[in-house]
Design a protein around this motif. Sequence first.
Motif, short mmCIF file in Angstrom:
data_model
loop_
_atom_site.label_atom_id
_atom_site.label_comp_id
_atom_site.label_asym_id
_atom_site.label_seq_id
_atom_site.Cartn_x
_atom_site.Cartn_y
_atom_site.Cartn_z
N GLU A 1 0.80 -1.22 0.00
CA GLU A 1 0.00 0.00 0.00
C GLU A 1 0.84 1.28 0.00
O GLU A 1 0.27 2.36 -0.16
CB GLU A 1 -0.94 0.02 1.21
CG GLU A 1 -2.03 -1.02 1.15
CD GLU A 1 -3.15 -0.76 2.14
OE1 GLU A 1 -2.87 -0.27 3.25
OE2 GLU A 1 -4.31 -1.04 1.80
N GLU A 2 2.13 1.17 0.16
CA GLU A 2 2.97 2.35 0.22
C GLU A 2 3.83 2.45 -1.04
O GLU A 2 4.33 1.44 -1.55
CB GLU A 2 3.83 2.33 1.48
CG GLU A 2 2.98 2.42 2.75
CD GLU A 2 3.77 2.33 4.04
OE1 GLU A 2 3.39 3.01 4.99
OE2 GLU A 2 4.76 1.57 4.08
N GLU A 3 3.98 3.65 -1.55
CA GLU A 3 4.65 3.88 -2.82
C GLU A 3 6.13 3.49 -2.76
O GLU A 3 6.77 3.55 -1.71
CB GLU A 3 4.53 5.35 -3.22
CG GLU A 3 3.12 5.78 -3.58
CD GLU A 3 2.58 5.04 -4.79
OE1 GLU A 3 3.37 4.77 -5.72
OE2 GLU A 3 1.38 4.71 -4.80
N GLY A 4 6.63 3.10 -3.92
CA GLY A 4 8.05 2.81 -4.05
C GLY A 4 8.44 1.38 -3.76
O GLY A 4 9.61 1.02 -3.88
N HIS A 5 7.49 0.54 -3.37
CA HIS A 5 7.78 -0.86 -3.09
C HIS A 5 7.07 -1.72 -4.14
O HIS A 5 5.85 -1.76 -4.18
CB HIS A 5 7.31 -1.24 -1.69
CG HIS A 5 7.92 -0.43 -0.60
ND1 HIS A 5 9.21 -0.63 -0.15
CD2 HIS A 5 7.43 0.61 0.13
CE1 HIS A 5 9.48 0.23 0.81
NE2 HIS A 5 8.42 0.99 1.00
N TYR A 6 7.87 -2.40 -4.97
CA TYR A 6 7.29 -3.18 -6.06
C TYR A 6 7.80 -4.62 -6.02
O TYR A 6 8.90 -4.90 -5.53
CB TYR A 6 7.63 -2.54 -7.41
CG TYR A 6 7.18 -1.10 -7.50
CD1 TYR A 6 5.85 -0.76 -7.31
CD2 TYR A 6 8.09 -0.09 -7.78
CE1 TYR A 6 5.43 0.56 -7.39
CE2 TYR A 6 7.69 1.24 -7.86
CZ TYR A 6 6.35 1.55 -7.66
OH TYR A 6 5.95 2.85 -7.73
N VAL A 7 7.01 -5.51 -6.57
CA VAL A 7 7.35 -6.93 -6.61
C VAL A 7 8.46 -7.14 -7.64
O VAL A 7 8.41 -6.62 -8.75
CB VAL A 7 6.10 -7.76 -6.98
CG1 VAL A 7 6.49 -9.23 -7.14
CG2 VAL A 7 5.01 -7.59 -5.93
#
Length: 603
Positions: free
Chosen positions: A451-457
């Motif tokens: 849910e928080e920006e900047g964290h991607y799979v």
Amino acid sequence: MRIALQNSLPNHPEIAEAEWSKRFLIAADRVGFDVVEVVTSDDILACRPDCVLVTHEYSPKLTEFPTIGLNWSPPAFFADDPIRRRALLSLDGHLCGSASVAEWIDDFCAGQGKRAVIHDRLMLPSTHDCGPAGAYPAQPAVMYAGTHWDGSRHGAVFSGLDGRVPLHIYGPSAAWHDRGESYRGLLPFDGTSVIDALRQAGIALCLHKAMHRDADTPSMRLFEAAAAGALIITDDFGFPRHWFRDSALYVDASLPAPLLVEQIVAHVDWAARHRDVATRLARQSNAIFRESFTLEGMLRPLPDFVDRVRERRLMVPVRRAEAPQAPTVEYVIRVGSRPTAMITRALESLAAQTHPSIAITIVQFHPVEGLDDLLAQYSDRFAWINRVIVPNLGNRATCWWAGLHAVRADYLAFLDDDDTLFPNHVALLLEALERHPESGFAYCGLIRIEEEEGHYVDGPQFNGPRGETIPEQRELFAIEEERFVDFSPTRNVIGHNAWICRRSVLDEDMLRDPAIDWAEDVFFLTLAAGRTPFRFVPGATATWHWRSTSKDNWTLSHPSGKFRHNYARWRRRLQATRIPAYSRIAPPAQEMQVDEMHARDIG
């Protein structure tokens, strides 16, 4: 029908799936489908499709929409790959490219306890209808287009053909740099340029990997050649021999490269001496393609199959008036630390359940502004809304066990106020419990949503030469059966909101508040596992909303000293619990001899 066509390998712009997607768009438009090309789960959510078609086995189901795999790769590609197996297990339905692929998927799903929904007809990597075959070219050449992604396939064959026959090779320069004047460059991935080049050349060389031949899974080359009205030279295996019969010329791909080259050269020489017959064969293969294998024809039955998937996966809502005897599932939601916006999201996911009878027990440990008005909005949807007020002691177990004591329905579950469920979650788990009355507990897999920006799979499907960051914020977190080996809060695959339990499982000891403030959900699971068999429902219909920066809902976010104390106490209290052994038939050690099959293509 609106389709989300998922680009599973977005950082690989020069691959067969990219070319096929363009052809799919042309065919779908002719059939009257609305197709949206998507990459991430956010893209899928934005277009709200009737179904999602994934173009590679790497892509799992990550949204609530019916998600269907285009499974035309040989099982050897994915049978022993744990990442692809998990993704395949998560899908709602399958469109298969051969009977052997369908058989493997059916066996695999059955072995995991899932009933696979497989289309009765083949879905092949075909192309759109390009019209009847044209005139045979005055100076025909052998045309081959490929990305040569594996770097080894039939290398000596192309070397041997160079200078022996007119040869037009298309593909990435890095893959064909050693082919001299035969290399003609890279064709646009636009759905039509390859077919135009085939028409100009007149002869199509359609060679397959050994794994494709063994699984009887034809590649795109066979269909684009027939669509273009080119004379087909293909390796001899089941599919072309059965469907195209004598309209194609065949070679024995199991021969050493020099002998295979001689067969191809002989076919080209024959075609030059018998232009009329070669023309007739090309037109026959084109007619067979147009009658049986156009992409338009394969797409027309898709809406009926999607309806079948929705029914089998219990995605069709059932109103309470239509199912008055449906059992009630009572969800306990603990509130007090998060805003009403999050609580609304959780309640909406329960209100959207296809199962008709849902009840709510709100356990409130701290005032929440606007909660009264919010609950009033759902009074007509739920069988009842119960509310329990508990003291704010900072002890999560107190809220949990207060909820257990308040439950009145025959089935119970918990949903954190910041998490959600897919609409068919309750229906699927209840169906499993009804089919297995000996089990008192059913659970499924879990999807984690950042849910928080900047964290991607960072999945393997997102790596590639383009090098772009893919903003995917969902991942398949768990889709395994729990074996209860060294089961603990840090070693388990059952999500806190991924299960439903029969209330009859609860006994006096289970209803005693342990007064722990850490991992109370896993503590309850351990007690339940000691009293009833668990039933795994393959799939992932529960979502865990995660925040990587704040980590406000992370079990391990406690200070280390407090964590060690709580962990020791957690284990100390459970010493009397005995969990039955969960055993099953061992899977094959290795399903496919991939190295051996790969070696057959080198030469």
